[in-house]
Scaffold this motif. Structure first.
Motif, PDB file in Angstrom:
ATOM      1  N   VAL A  32       0.880  -1.169   0.000  1.00  0.00           N
ATOM      2  CA  VAL A  32       0.000   0.000   0.000  1.00  0.00           C
ATOM      3  C   VAL A  32       0.914   1.215   0.000  1.00  0.00           C
ATOM      4  N   SER A  33       0.796   2.064  -1.024  1.00  0.00           N
ATOM      5  CA  SER A  33       1.749   3.155  -1.185  1.00  0.00           C
ATOM      6  C   SER A  33       1.054   4.382  -1.762  1.00  0.00           C
ATOM      7  N   GLY A  34       1.375   5.545  -1.226  1.00  0.00           N
ATOM      8  CA  GLY A  34       0.814   6.784  -1.746  1.00  0.00           C
ATOM      9  C   GLY A  34       1.634   7.976  -1.324  1.00  0.00           C
ATOM     10  N   ASN A  35       1.389   9.122  -1.983  1.00  0.00           N
ATOM     11  CA  ASN A  35       2.183  10.306  -1.693  1.00  0.00           C
ATOM     12  C   ASN A  35       1.455  11.567  -2.126  1.00  0.00           C
ATOM     13  N   VAL A  36       2.000  12.677  -1.719  1.00  0.00           N
ATOM     14  CA  VAL A  36       1.560  13.988  -2.203  1.00  0.00           C
ATOM     15  C   VAL A  36       2.661  14.523  -3.110  1.00  0.00           C
ATOM     16  N   SER A  37       2.275  14.969  -4.307  1.00  0.00           N
ATOM     17  CA  SER A  37       3.254  15.376  -5.310  1.00  0.00           C
ATOM     18  C   SER A  37       3.010  16.801  -5.789  1.00  0.00           C
ATOM     19  N   TYR A  38       4.106  17.460  -6.113  1.00  0.00           N
ATOM     20  CA  TYR A  38       4.065  18.777  -6.748  1.00  0.00           C
ATOM     21  C   TYR A  38       4.639  18.631  -8.152  1.00  0.00           C
ATOM     22  N   ILE A  39       3.885  19.079  -9.149  1.00  0.00           N
ATOM     23  CA  ILE A  39       4.279  18.924 -10.554  1.00  0.00           C
ATOM     24  C   ILE A  39       4.233  20.292 -11.228  1.00  0.00           C
ATOM     25  N   THR A  40       5.240  20.592 -12.018  1.00  0.00           N
ATOM     26  CA  THR A  40       5.259  21.849 -12.754  1.00  0.00           C
ATOM     27  C   THR A  40       4.709  21.649 -14.166  1.00  0.00           C
ATOM     28  N   ASN A  41       4.032  22.656 -14.669  1.00  0.00           N
ATOM     29  CA  ASN A  41       3.631  22.743 -16.083  1.00  0.00           C
ATOM     30  C   ASN A  41       2.756  21.595 -16.573  1.00  0.00           C
ATOM     31  N   ALA A  42       1.974  20.981 -15.699  1.00  0.00           N
ATOM     32  CA  ALA A  42       1.111  19.884 -16.132  1.00  0.00           C
ATOM     33  C   ALA A  42       0.040  20.398 -17.093  1.00  0.00           C
ATOM     34  N   GLN A  43      -0.125  19.721 -18.219  1.00  0.00           N
ATOM     35  CA  GLN A  43      -1.097  20.157 -19.225  1.00  0.00           C
ATOM     36  C   GLN A  43      -2.527  20.084 -18.692  1.00  0.00           C
ATOM     37  N   GLN A  58       0.697  21.878 -10.361  1.00  0.00           N
ATOM     38  CA  GLN A  58      -0.310  20.992  -9.769  1.00  0.00           C
ATOM     39  C   GLN A  58       0.210  20.404  -8.473  1.00  0.00           C
ATOM     40  N   VAL A  59      -0.655  20.348  -7.462  1.00  0.00           N
ATOM     41  CA  VAL A  59      -0.387  19.613  -6.234  1.00  0.00           C
ATOM     42  C   VAL A  59      -1.500  18.577  -6.099  1.00  0.00           C
ATOM     43  N   ALA A  60      -1.124  17.292  -5.983  1.00  0.00           N
ATOM     44  CA  ALA A  60      -2.138  16.249  -5.965  1.00  0.00           C
ATOM     45  C   ALA A  60      -1.648  15.055  -5.173  1.00  0.00           C
ATOM     46  N   GLN A  61      -2.603  14.235  -4.739  1.00  0.00           N
ATOM     47  CA  GLN A  61      -2.265  12.972  -4.108  1.00  0.00           C
ATOM     48  C   GLN A  61      -2.244  11.895  -5.177  1.00  0.00           C
ATOM     49  N   PHE A  62      -1.191  11.082  -5.175  1.00  0.00           N
ATOM     50  CA  PHE A  62      -1.031  10.031  -6.171  1.00  0.00           C
ATOM     51  C   PHE A  62      -0.870   8.678  -5.495  1.00  0.00           C
ATOM     52  N   ASP A  63      -1.310   7.641  -6.198  1.00  0.00           N
ATOM     53  CA  ASP A  63      -0.996   6.293  -5.769  1.00  0.00           C
ATOM     54  C   ASP A  63       0.432   5.974  -6.186  1.00  0.00           C
ATOM     55  N   GLY A  64       1.034   5.010  -5.505  1.00  0.00           N
ATOM     56  CA  GLY A  64       2.407   4.644  -5.807  1.00  0.00           C
ATOM     57  C   GLY A  64       2.630   4.149  -7.225  1.00  0.00           C
ATOM     58  N   ALA A  65       1.571   3.735  -7.927  1.00  0.00           N
ATOM     59  CA  ALA A  65       1.733   3.254  -9.298  1.00  0.00           C
ATOM     60  C   ALA A  65       2.328   4.321 -10.201  1.00  0.00           C
TER      61      ALA A  65
END
Length: 415
Positions: A32-43, A58-65
């Protein structure tokens, strides 16, 4: 990747159990894996009134996949002793999204793995079902991305270096280890009546490990890759582009590194990888050469009127350090070069992608760790969509510009 597992002993107590099952063992395992990510310039859209893509941070929660050390999953694996050194073996493994609970791999319940077979310590093992190719067994485990997460893979994971694609209806053989050597082969039956070669996938590989040195080679060949390799999940299209999309005024592009080449008749990849360990330091290198042949074989998937073939080359170097038994750090650099389309009716420039990956991982226990990962990519040239190349980190919405960065902070638990 190390896993802590529980024995599912309750299966042996089921009323329907018989004496034959008394020699069986079944293990339940998972991540079971997850995180909060910050991404620049996401379309946010693939096209704008000016013709180029539009994007925002973009700031979003992602699954580890998509953005962690390992995708969330659970599975069952087991073996039954048949006597004479022979065992019946199986594995069923399902991916899922920790964020929503949705089934992964396009809705395929046991989409990560589903196979059964026979194993012998002296002769090796033969398995049938949905499985990985020889790269998954031999070269991929030596790469940085395989050990540090999907977005560390090569752009759009075009060469499957991080196991984003499986082979349906496949037969696999894996030899035992002989003096450090091991070999294997996989054949995916195309299943098309009247055409034995249509949609088939075949793959071979081998490895050698002795002391601090590990090396591997692998080759994969897939006919009609849009279907056989990219279109083998339940949500795939029978006639549309499964390799990506051009995007629209209301939706972002998908896999712009390869989406324009869905009309190819064949995809083949040859890969080599090696690692060497100096105490607590692991140095690695890898090279992949991928060709998409017969562009234009499916006219409905070829809006840019490509013909001929196109080739990708990727060079990877990595350094991984176990600072303490509980704390490790890693860094890798990837350079991907895509040549011009040979035989194209109109000129097609090449494209280059450079990516720097950084990571740190701390084990709170044998089963739980926390991590911070980052990837930074720069693109140049013309991508497969015939546009100025944009950065496209594997598993992440492509950038609206030539640059993109992601930083992910998360947690993983193994059971």
């Amino acid at each position: 990747m190390e896993k802590t597992v529980w024995r599912w002993a309750g299966l042996l107590a089921l009323p329907c159990a018989c004496n034959a099952f008394a020699q069986s063992s079944v293990t339940l395992y998972g991540v079971v894996s997850g995180n909060v990510s910050y991404i620049t310039n996401a379309q946010t859209s693939g096209t704008s009134p000016g013709g180029g893509p539009v994007g925002h941070h973009q700031v979003a929660q992602f699954d580890g996949a998509n953005s962690a050390l390992g995708a969330s999953r659970f599975g069952l694996t087991g073996a039954e002793d048949l006597g004479g050194g022979l065992k019946a073996i199986f594995t069923l493994e399902s991916g899922f999204s920790m964020n929503s609970g949705a089934i992964g791999q396009g809705g395929s319940f046991f989409g990560r793995q589903a196979w059964v077979g026979l194993a012998s310590a002296s002769a090796g093992q033969v398995t049938l079902g949905r499985q990985g190719d020889a790269m998954t067994d031999f070269t991929d485990p030596l790469t940085y991305a395989y050990n540090w997460g999907f977005f560390n893979a090569h752009p759009d994971d075009y060469d499957n270096v991080d196991y984003s694609r499986r082979i349906n209806n496949s037969l696999k053989y894996m030899s035992p280890v002989w003096h450090g050597f091991r070999v294997g082969a996989v054949y995916g039956f195309g299943g098309v009546p009247g055409s034995m070669g249509a949609n088939q996938v075949w793959s071979i590989g081998g490895s050698y490990a002795m002391g601090a040195l590990s090396t591997a080679l692998a080759y994969v060949n897939g006919r009609n890759p849009n279907t056989s390799m990219f279109g083998n999940n339940p949500n795939a299209s029978a006639t549309g582009n499964n390799m990506g999309s051009f995007g629209s005024a209301t939706s972002p592009q998908s896999n712009p590194v390869i989406a324009g080449f869905a009309s190819a008749s064949t995809l083949d990849t040859i890969a080599a990888a090696a690692t060497y360990k100096f105490g607590s330091v692991l140095v690695g290198g890898a090279y992949n050469h991928t060709r998409l042949l017969g562009l234009g074989s499916n006219a409905s998937l070829n809006p840019l009127h490509y013909s001929g073939d196109v080739a990708f080359d990727n060079f990877e170097g990595s350094l991984r350090v176990s600072v303490t038994p509980a704390f490790r750090v890693g860094v890798s650099y990837d350079f991907t070069r895509r040549g011009a389309v040979n035989g194209a009716m109109s000129s097609s420039s090449s494209a280059h992608y450079q990516q720097l990956n950084l990571g740190a991982d701390y084990n709170l226990s044998k089963s739980t760790d926390i991590y911070i990962l980052s990837a930074m990519q720069k693109a140049s040239g013309t991508d497969s969509l015939g546009q100025a190349a944009v950065a496209s980190i594997a598993g992440i919405t492509p950038s609206a510009t030539a640059y993109q960065m992601i930083v992910a902070v998360g947690m993983r638990h193994l059971f």
